[in-house]
Design a protein around this motif. Sequence first.
Motif, PDB file in Angstrom:
ATOM      1  N   ALA A 204      32.835   1.705  19.521  1.00  0.00           N
ATOM      2  CA  ALA A 204      32.711   2.663  18.413  1.00  0.00           C
ATOM      3  C   ALA A 204      32.603   1.932  17.077  1.00  0.00           C
ATOM      4  N   THR A 205      33.328   0.826  16.945  1.00  0.00           N
ATOM      5  CA  THR A 205      33.295   0.057  15.694  1.00  0.00           C
ATOM      6  C   THR A 205      31.924  -0.556  15.465  1.00  0.00           C
ATOM      7  N   GLY A 208      29.352   1.974  14.594  1.00  0.00           N
ATOM      8  CA  GLY A 208      29.480   2.353  13.185  1.00  0.00           C
ATOM      9  C   GLY A 208      28.814   1.348  12.263  1.00  0.00           C
ATOM     10  N   SER A 240      30.303   8.383  18.488  1.00  0.00           N
ATOM     11  CA  SER A 240      29.855   7.333  17.565  1.00  0.00           C
ATOM     12  C   SER A 240      28.354   7.107  17.696  1.00  0.00           C
ATOM     13  N   LYS A 243      26.524  10.003  15.995  1.00  0.00           N
ATOM     14  CA  LYS A 243      26.505   9.862  14.535  1.00  0.00           C
ATOM     15  C   LYS A 243      25.556   8.748  14.093  1.00  0.00           C
TER      16      LYS A 243
END
Length: 666
Positions: A204-205, A208, A240, A243
């Motif tokens: 997820a990091t 992003g 994630s 997005k």
Amino acid sequence: MDVHFISSTRIHTFFKSHASPIPIHSKHLPFHQIYLRPASWRIESGGFSLTHQVLDEIPLSDTFAWNNLIHSHLISRDPIGALSIYLHMLLQGARLDKRTFPRVLTASRLCSNLCLGKQVHCQALKLGFSSDQYVITSLIQMYGDLDSTDAAKWLFDKSPTKNSVSWTMLAKFYLSQNKPDLAIDMFHQMMDSNAYQVDPVALATVVGACAKLKSVQQGRNVHEIARKCGLEFDILVANSLLKMYIDCDNIEDARATFDGMPTKDIISWTEIINGYVKNGGFNEALKLFRWMNAVGIKPDSLSICSVLPACARPAAYKHGKEIHAYLLRNGIQLNHKVQNALMDMYIKSGFIECASNVFARMKKRDVISWTVMILGFSLHGQGEVGVELFHRLEDSCIEIDQFTHQAVLRCCTTACMVEEGKLYFNCIKDPNSTHYALMVALLARAALFDEARAFIEEHRIGGHGEVLRAMLDGCQIHQQAEIGKQIIEQLCELEPLNAENYVLLSNWYTANAQWEMVSKLEGRIKDTGLKPKKVYSWIEFHNKVHTFGTGDVSHPRAERIYEELQRLMKNIEVETHGPTFLSLKDAEEERECIQIGHSEMLALGFGLISTQAGATVRVTKNHHVCRRCHDSAKLISKIVEREIIIKDSNCFHHFKDGTCSCKDYW
């Protein structure tokens, strides 16, 4: 004992700087029923004094109980209380272990005390816990939050043990410093090491970071890694990815990801709805919102704020009202963000009164609330009311920002309030191009052309298309043909690839019967492959949007529409409405079309023959309303005794009893 003495002294000094007692709330400590009874705390002039009859009963060797007591204070958002327990452990000589230090470092970080954190680090080193991965991870987080990412990276590089948490934490620090490329590098270094298992948080990091870079290719690469690791549909990873694709303006991959998710939560639905709204897919956003409700996902304030912009247009006002009613029926909390979105929706769909009612009922308003409402009055031709509302804002304690000043300048322009506009402009510390353009528009609308030119020269803003168009609006209103031509020629030089500028110049030559120049310009437009914007108008009727182009005869009721318009034109005795320069901003295809064939007139005619007598007719146009159609709409509103609302690319025109809310300034 030396270590205990040094650290306890430092912590004792830390507590002396806090002037309020630190209570222990036993109701948050269920596991202490064996050890704890209520303990008292007090501050004395000689320093921090503790009466710990109960804590003294905990065995010094029972580190588990001490650690859990510290942890309970952290859960209760009481980091100072957690540190006080640690102080007591040091003073009593209780045994510390590898689980004590991460908790104490967390408390130091939450108290924003780097000095104290360094003392705890020193103690961990001396007691031999500096190689424990949990202690190292806590130290990296503490240094990253309170010192710098460089300090955290140095500690990370020097540490003998690493785990996916420490890798991910460092990547997050780079992301928070707006260094997404370094965050991605950290992830790939971790992958190359082959020693660590990728977890959902790490994925997820890095996703992003790809979103921040707007790199859809790198995002797809990470998506493939997630697929190979079997984490593609982990809810955190999938949301994630969703997005990321939306941030990269790739709605197709976002929808494919969404449709493939076996489990969707409220975040998933909100993201995909927001994605379609962002990309102009308003109808699909509304379908998704209904689908979300149908599958039993109750919308929250964020999902409501995401879908309301899809209703912020005249053709979708019924959907906006339905959502508002849904909120009221289901008792969903209308916080100020939802109320701001409701106001914006009502304003942009043509219901300024409804927006005003929402504003009046708000218990809490922020600067956005005021700005939205002030701007709304400007868009609906009520500039004086907007300025009055701004006066009320000045009397409040809310800080006014550049967007609020922009809104009140629009109100001054709408109402032609020159002196007020000058006053508010001078209050702006750092004006931007929009502020300058609004001041030029205000001066030009007031026919102060010399002052407007002097203003442009003084601030050296003649190279901004926004400023020149503002000046051109005033020239059209006050029939300043020669100045208008000079400005259009400047626009053509400034924006040689903007077809609309050549249409403006062609209209000017047409108005002055210079047909040879008209032909040359039309040839130039075709030769360069420039395409002027097509003009459309539309109207909603029975949940269906009816769209009309210039001279359109394709509508099933076209014959009846033209008959109605011809009848109305006879009633108002069509006559020449001033020189043709007044139609300077007509679209290219409208110039040679009869007036009743203009798209807004066709949409208006359809509305009149399709709705009951007395009903308001609402039309939207993607271009300026031409002068002749504007004058005709005023007279028609008086003849049929109805309110007619036409939203063009500039503002809302409320026609009623033969007048327009714009006062013929637009």
